[in-house]
Design an enzyme around this catalytic site. Structure first.
Site, PDB file in Angstrom:
ATOM      1  N   ARG A   1       9.519  15.606  -7.368  1.00 58.45           N
ATOM      2  CA  ARG A   1      10.536  16.632  -7.083  1.00 58.45           C
ATOM      3  C   ARG A   1      11.000  17.274  -8.392  1.00 58.45           C
ATOM      4  O   ARG A   1      10.658  16.793  -9.469  1.00 58.45           O
ATOM      5  CB  ARG A   1      11.751  15.959  -6.423  1.00 58.45           C
TER       6      ARG A   1
ATOM      7  N   HIS B   1      22.075   2.580 -12.998  1.00 60.04           N
ATOM      8  CA  HIS B   1      21.025   3.469 -12.470  1.00 60.04           C
ATOM      9  C   HIS B   1      21.494   4.904 -12.235  1.00 60.04           C
ATOM     10  O   HIS B   1      20.740   5.717 -11.713  1.00 60.04           O
ATOM     11  CB  HIS B   1      20.382   2.902 -11.204  1.00 60.04           C
TER      12      HIS B   1
HETATM   13  C1  MV4 Z   1      11.853  -2.341 -15.245  1.00 60.93           C
HETATM   14  C2  MV4 Z   1      12.717  -2.757 -16.278  1.00 60.93           C
HETATM   15  C3  MV4 Z   1      12.237  -3.685 -17.169  1.00 60.93           C
HETATM   16  N1  MV4 Z   1      10.983  -4.186 -17.033  1.00 60.93           N
HETATM   17  N2  MV4 Z   1      10.622  -2.859 -15.148  1.00 60.93           N
HETATM   18  C4  MV4 Z   1      15.002   0.361 -12.909  1.00 60.93           C
HETATM   19  C5  MV4 Z   1      14.775   1.536 -12.051  1.00 60.93           C
HETATM   20  C6  MV4 Z   1      13.367   1.479 -11.648  1.00 60.93           C
HETATM   21  N3  MV4 Z   1      12.822   2.793 -11.671  1.00 60.93           N
HETATM   22  C7  MV4 Z   1      12.702   0.584 -12.622  1.00 60.93           C
HETATM   23  N4  MV4 Z   1      13.732  -0.026 -13.397  1.00 60.93           N
HETATM   24  C8  MV4 Z   1      13.451  -0.911 -14.371  1.00 60.93           C
HETATM   25  N5  MV4 Z   1      12.213  -1.437 -14.333  1.00 60.93           N
HETATM   26  C9  MV4 Z   1      10.213  -3.757 -16.017  1.00 60.93           C
HETATM   27  N6  MV4 Z   1       8.995  -4.280 -15.879  1.00 60.93           N
HETATM   28  C10 MV4 Z   1      13.981  -2.187 -16.346  1.00 60.93           C
HETATM   29  C11 MV4 Z   1      14.366  -1.258 -15.382  1.00 60.93           C
HETATM   30  C12 MV4 Z   1      15.675  -0.712 -15.525  1.00 60.93           C
HETATM   31  C13 MV4 Z   1      15.852   0.646 -15.832  1.00 60.93           C
HETATM   32  C14 MV4 Z   1      14.791   1.518 -15.989  1.00 60.93           C
HETATM   33  C15 MV4 Z   1      14.989   2.837 -16.281  1.00 60.93           C
HETATM   34  C16 MV4 Z   1      16.280   3.313 -16.430  1.00 60.93           C
HETATM   35  C17 MV4 Z   1      17.338   2.492 -16.284  1.00 60.93           C
HETATM   36  C18 MV4 Z   1      17.157   1.147 -15.980  1.00 60.93           C
HETATM   37  C19 MV4 Z   1      18.253   0.316 -15.831  1.00 60.93           C
HETATM   38  C20 MV4 Z   1      18.067  -1.002 -15.526  1.00 60.93           C
HETATM   39  C21 MV4 Z   1      16.776  -1.509 -15.363  1.00 60.93           C
END
Ligand code: MV4
Length: 498
Positions: free
Chosen positions: A292, A235
């Site tokens: 932001r 992240h």
């Molecule tokens: C998800 C996903 C897969 N499927 N939602 C991680 C941070 C938060 N903002 C939402 N995230 C995720 N949501 C669904 N339905 C995978 C992630 C995720 C991720 C998203 C954006 C950037 C990096 C990430 C790293 C791991 C998981």
């Protein structure tokens, strides 16, 4: 326009805002903690004030002290930067009460987007696609199981008050549901004082693509295209680019118009970002809105020619957005590498200490946004981000070459940084081809990079030893030796990594 702006932040983003103030002829005010007494932002601002002890709670997060100071010194606006008070609705309300302008959105927009379930409801109402799942909190294990069956496993359980990767759990089958539900609720309560959780379908191997939007107080909205932010580790974003090499013109039209709808849905003004997940078929889903200015805003500035901080200040002062959508086009390609004081060979733990030597890169297409210079201390109290290196050129391929060149020029002595790892990532052939998703920097990939890095370090040590041995033998100066034998230890082109 404003007369004086207090910057409630530190490091590179405080410096970025001070620079915009200087260019606009607005007085800038820095605040600093014990640890930051001589940091760059305190030296660059027109005025600097001590605000408290090093822990952020006692300084950069001391709301009353900051507001009292702003009134005392006659600041008419506060720029929050990112982090700290940037998405704190209570802070914004307190400023409203004290007749100080907040350079950012309304407390109402921040609150609305702080609740992920409320945001999902609002998006659905406004034709912004969301990840299939619930828009209400799950009340019981029984209800959650039923919904998960309908959606189909795997699903993700997410905290309504969460975001940025905190309070999430993947559930692969019904047997895991009960314990995952209970522990996610427990964690959410502890972290956000709110134990509401909801369900989303788990999107496999998505990209993280976000759209920069901007609104003013007169109901005008523009977007400034997308940023590709998939290159992250646990992240923490590491490399961002604009535009995304995965987004074609048709997809761009659709995702940017969805982003504008999202901004309108919450009567948004000032700079904001709509985050999306995009699957391999280029379906995209609203994830969350960041209310932001973001760390990675420079890549957008470089491809659009818009100064986002200048625009933030102008719009907060009540002006219309200074350009029309029709005036904007994507010009070239920009990449940003985040330079962190982290030790790759020690699990990326922050590497604290004093920067003894600091020589940033420059030259064509290179921008460095740094909060630190020689003599600065990196402490345990704050984020270990030292600077951002942003490179621009006509096309993505050349921007990558340029980034590799700039990373190789960058000298930060005295502590360990992630620069060597960044060089390895951008030398990777899949990265070069634009072939990646959010899982690209997984633990396996990173441990390969770390061992390559160790090998490179060993080679470097051998070379340096050989040079010193030669110097001792010839009893000549290093300069003479270099001139005579053509010895040069800065081999900038690292080996490729498949
Ligand atoms: C998800 C996903 C897969 N499927 N939602 C991680 C941070 C938060 N903002 C939402 N995230 C995720 N949501 C669904 N339905 C995978 C992630 C995720 C991720 C998203 C954006 C950037 C990096 C990430 C790293 C791991 C998981």
């Amino acid at each position: 326009m404003f007369n004086k702006i207090l910057i409630a932040n530190r490091g590179e983003i405080a410096v970025r805002v001070i620079r915009a103030c200087r260019e606009l002829g607005i007085k800038s005010v820095a605040i600093y903690s014990d640890a930051d007494k001589t940091l760059l932002h305190t030296r660059l601002a027109d005025e600097s004030y001590y605000i408290g002890n090093s822990p952020a709670q006692e300084s950069y997060l001391n709301k009353d002290k900051i507001i009292t100071l702003a009134k005392e010194i006659g600041a008419d606006a506060i720029h929050p930067g990112y982090g700290f008070f940037s998405e704190n609705a209570e802070f914004i309300k307190a400023l409203e009460k004290n007749k100080i302008k907040f350079i950012g959105p309304s407390s109402k927009s921040v609150e609305l987007m702080g609740s992920k379930t409320e945001a999902r409801k609002l998006m659905t109402k406004n034709n912004v696609p969301i990840v299939p799942g619930t828009t209400e909190a799950i009340k019981s294990v029984k209800e959650g199981l039923k919904i998960s069956e309908e959606i189909g496993y795997p699903v993700l359980l997410k905290a309504s008050a969460g975001g940025g990767g905190k309070g999430m759990r993947k559930i692969s089958s019904g047997d895991e549901f009960k314990s995952a539900f209970e522990s996610t609720k427990r964690e959410a309560l502890k972290a956000f004082a709110n134990d509401d959780v909801y369900i989303e379908k788990f999107i496999e191997k998505p990209r993280h693509i976000e759209v920069q939007i901007f609104g003013d107080n007169q109901g005008n909205y523009v977007h400034l295209f997308e940023r590709e932010c998939s290159i992250q580790r646990r992240h923490q974003k590491i490399i961002e680019e604009a535009p995304s090499s995965f987004v074609d013109e048709v997809t761009r039209k659709r995702i940017t118009s969805a982003a504008i709808n999202a901004a309108k849905a919450c009567d948004y003004f000032n700079a904001g970002t709509i985050e999306f997940l995009m699957d391999a078929n280029k379906n995209f889903y609203f994830l969350e809105m960041n209310t932001r200015l973001q760390v990675e805003h420079p890549v957008t500035e470089l491809i659009t020619g818009i100064d986002l901080v200048k625009e933030q200040i102008s719009v907060a002062a009540g002006n219309k957005i200074s350009f029309d959508q029709s005036e904007l086009k994507i010009n070239g390609h920009a990449l940003e590498c985040r330079i962190y004081a982290e030790d790759p060979s020690n699990n990326f733990l922050p590497s604290t200490g004093q920067i003894l030597n600091y020589v940033p890169p420059s030259g064509p297409g290179v921008r460095v946004d740094s909060g630190f210079d020689a003599g600065s201390q990196i402490t345990v109290h704050y984020d270990p981000l030292i600077s951002k290196l942003i490179c621009w050129s006509n096309d993505r391929d050349y921007s990558i070459n340029r980034m590799l060149r700039a990373l190789s020029e960058y000298v930060i002595g005295g502590l360990i940084t992630n620069i060597s790892i960044l060089k390895l990532i951008i030398s990777n052939t899949s990265f070069r081809k634009g072939d990646f998703d959010i899982n690209f920097l997984n633990d396996g990939f990173m441990s390969n990079l770390i061992s390559m890095n160790e090998q490179n370090k060993m080679k470097e040590i051998e070379k340096v030893s050989a040079i010193f041995a030669a110097i001792l033998k010839s009893k000549s100066s290093l300069n003479n030796l270099n001139a005579k034998k053509g010895v040069f230890i800065n081999h900038w082109q690292e080996q490729m990594y498949e």
